[in-house]
Structure formats: C-alpha cells, structure tokens
Design an enzyme around this catalytic site. Structure first.
Site, PDB file in Angstrom:
ATOM      1  N   CYS A  40       0.846  -1.194   0.000  1.00 40.34           N
ATOM      2  CA  CYS A  40       0.000   0.000   0.000  1.00 40.34           C
ATOM      3  C   CYS A  40       0.878   1.239   0.000  1.00 40.34           C
ATOM      4  CB  CYS A  40      -0.888  -0.030   1.241  1.00 40.34           C
ATOM      5  SG  CYS A  40      -2.035   1.346   1.347  1.00 40.34           S
ATOM      6  N   HIS A  98      -8.643  -4.120  -2.751  1.00 39.65           N
ATOM      7  CA  HIS A  98      -7.750  -3.315  -1.906  1.00 39.65           C
ATOM      8  C   HIS A  98      -8.274  -1.874  -1.788  1.00 39.65           C
ATOM      9  CE1 HIS A  98      -3.523  -2.035  -0.597  1.00 39.65           C
ATOM     10  NE2 HIS A  98      -4.139  -0.889  -0.823  1.00 39.65           N
ATOM     11  N   GLU A  99      -8.601  -1.273  -2.936  1.00 37.35           N
ATOM     12  CA  GLU A  99      -9.007   0.134  -2.921  1.00 37.35           C
ATOM     13  C   GLU A  99     -10.372   0.335  -2.268  1.00 37.35           C
ATOM     14  OE1 GLU A  99      -6.723   2.125  -3.435  1.00 37.35           O
ATOM     15  OE2 GLU A  99      -5.342   0.907  -4.596  1.00 37.35           O
ATOM     16  N   HIS A 124     -10.267   0.404   1.451  1.00 40.21           N
ATOM     17  CA  HIS A 124      -9.849   1.696   2.017  1.00 40.21           C
ATOM     18  C   HIS A 124     -11.050   2.569   2.395  1.00 40.21           C
ATOM     19  CE1 HIS A 124      -5.510   2.194   1.956  1.00 40.21           C
ATOM     20  NE2 HIS A 124      -5.407   1.715   0.729  1.00 40.21           N
TER      21      HIS A 124
HETATM   22 ZN   LIG Z   1      -3.687   1.051  -0.175  1.00 37.46          ZN
END
Ligand SMILES: [Zn+2]
Length: 182
Positions: free
Chosen positions: A96, A140-141, A144
């Site tokens: 990240c 992953h995004e 967030h």
């Molecule tokens: Zn990230």
C-alpha cells in the site's frame, strides 16, 4: 490539480469509514479525482509502485477510488460497491502507498463484480478477475473506503517482508513485476 500528501499508516483518517458521494457532478468531486490522479502519477514516477489510490489516502472521507492501469484510460470509480464475489479465493502479494516499506500476502476473492458511478453519475458495472490483477486491486481500494487496510487481511504474519527483500525474492512473480510495468 495538486500532488497531495499520502497519509501514512497510523494516521487515524485511514481507519475512518467514508461517506457516500451524493452529488457526483460537484466541483469538489472533480477536484478530488484530479488530485488522486496527480498524486498517484507522482508516486508511480518516484517509487515505481501504484496503480490505484483511494480518497482517504489523501485525507478525504468520500467514497471515491482512482485507478491508473498501464496503457489504459484513467478510471475513477465513485461509490464503488462489490455486489458479487466468487466463492473461490486466492492468496496474493499486496502492499500500500500508505506503508510502502512492507509487503505481505493477503487473501482475496478471485473474481468480483463492482457497481459504481462514473463521473457523469451513470451507474456502471465491471467484472474483475485475474486479468491485470484487477480483482485484488479493486478489493484493496474499496477496502480503504471502509477503513480496512491490507494488513488486516494478512494470511500469515510470517509473510510480512521488507520492500528490499520483496524486490529481491518475490517481485518478479508478483502483481508488482516491473516487466509487466504494473
Ligand atoms: Zn492502499
């Protein structure tokens, strides 16, 4: 348009849940997308990493994700939501921009379907699989936006490795392989 500071692990903003974007056409959203694009491009150029960035990483708690895949048009996703996940899961290397000094193996769904709005506010759907490692990138995004970081999804703490060791040992066979210019 500006290169913004990327918030680093430990900054509480990375653990907040983002708000739904109500007015996609608002100038603030347009500006946010431009800042994400500029900031991601800067990190890509200076570190060689970065295909995606989420709004909280530059301190904005709105549900916006920006992807920049090599050779493709910039891809902003507003209010992205995973509406379908394959039962099949996979273990992949992850990292990240909010803590680029460590790499780790995480578990993700192999395929997902994402529903989102484009910058015109139109509802779109994308099916993401292993091609271009898009499935893991989107997971992953989108994580967030709910304050979830890839360190929360580590399969085995023993896989954590420094950037230097990762590059020496595993990068070539990972989604971060430079030959594929990801
Ligand atoms: Zn990230």
């Amino acid at each position: 348009m500006a290169v913004r500071t990327v918030r680093q692990l430990g900054d509480p903003v990375l653990r907040e849940k983002c708000q739904e974007v109500l007015d996609v056409s608002a100038p603030e959203i347009r500006a946010l997308v431009e800042d994400l694009q500029d900031t991601l491009a800067y990190w890509r150029k200076t570190t060689g990493y970065g295909r995606g960035m989420a709004a909280p990483q530059i301190g904005v708690l709105q549900r916006v994700v920006f992807l920049s895949l090599p050779g493709e048009e910039p891809w902003p996703l507003v209010n992205p939501k995973i509406i379908d996940r394959s039962a099949e899961r996979m273990v992949v290397w992850d990292a990240c921009l909010s803590f680029l000094s460590i790499f780790m193996q995480v578990e993700r769904n192999r395929e997902i379907t994402v529903q989102y709005q484009d910058l015109q506010g139109k509802m779109q759907e994308a099916r993401a699989g292993e091609l271009r490692d898009l499935s893991e990138l989107l997971q992953h995004e989108i994580d967030h936006l709910d304050g979830i970081l890839c360190i929360d999804r580590i399969t085995d703490l023993k896989t954590i490795c420094s950037k230097e060791e990762f590059e020496k040992r595993y990068r070539a066979t990972s989604p971060y392989a430079t030959s594929a210019s990801r």
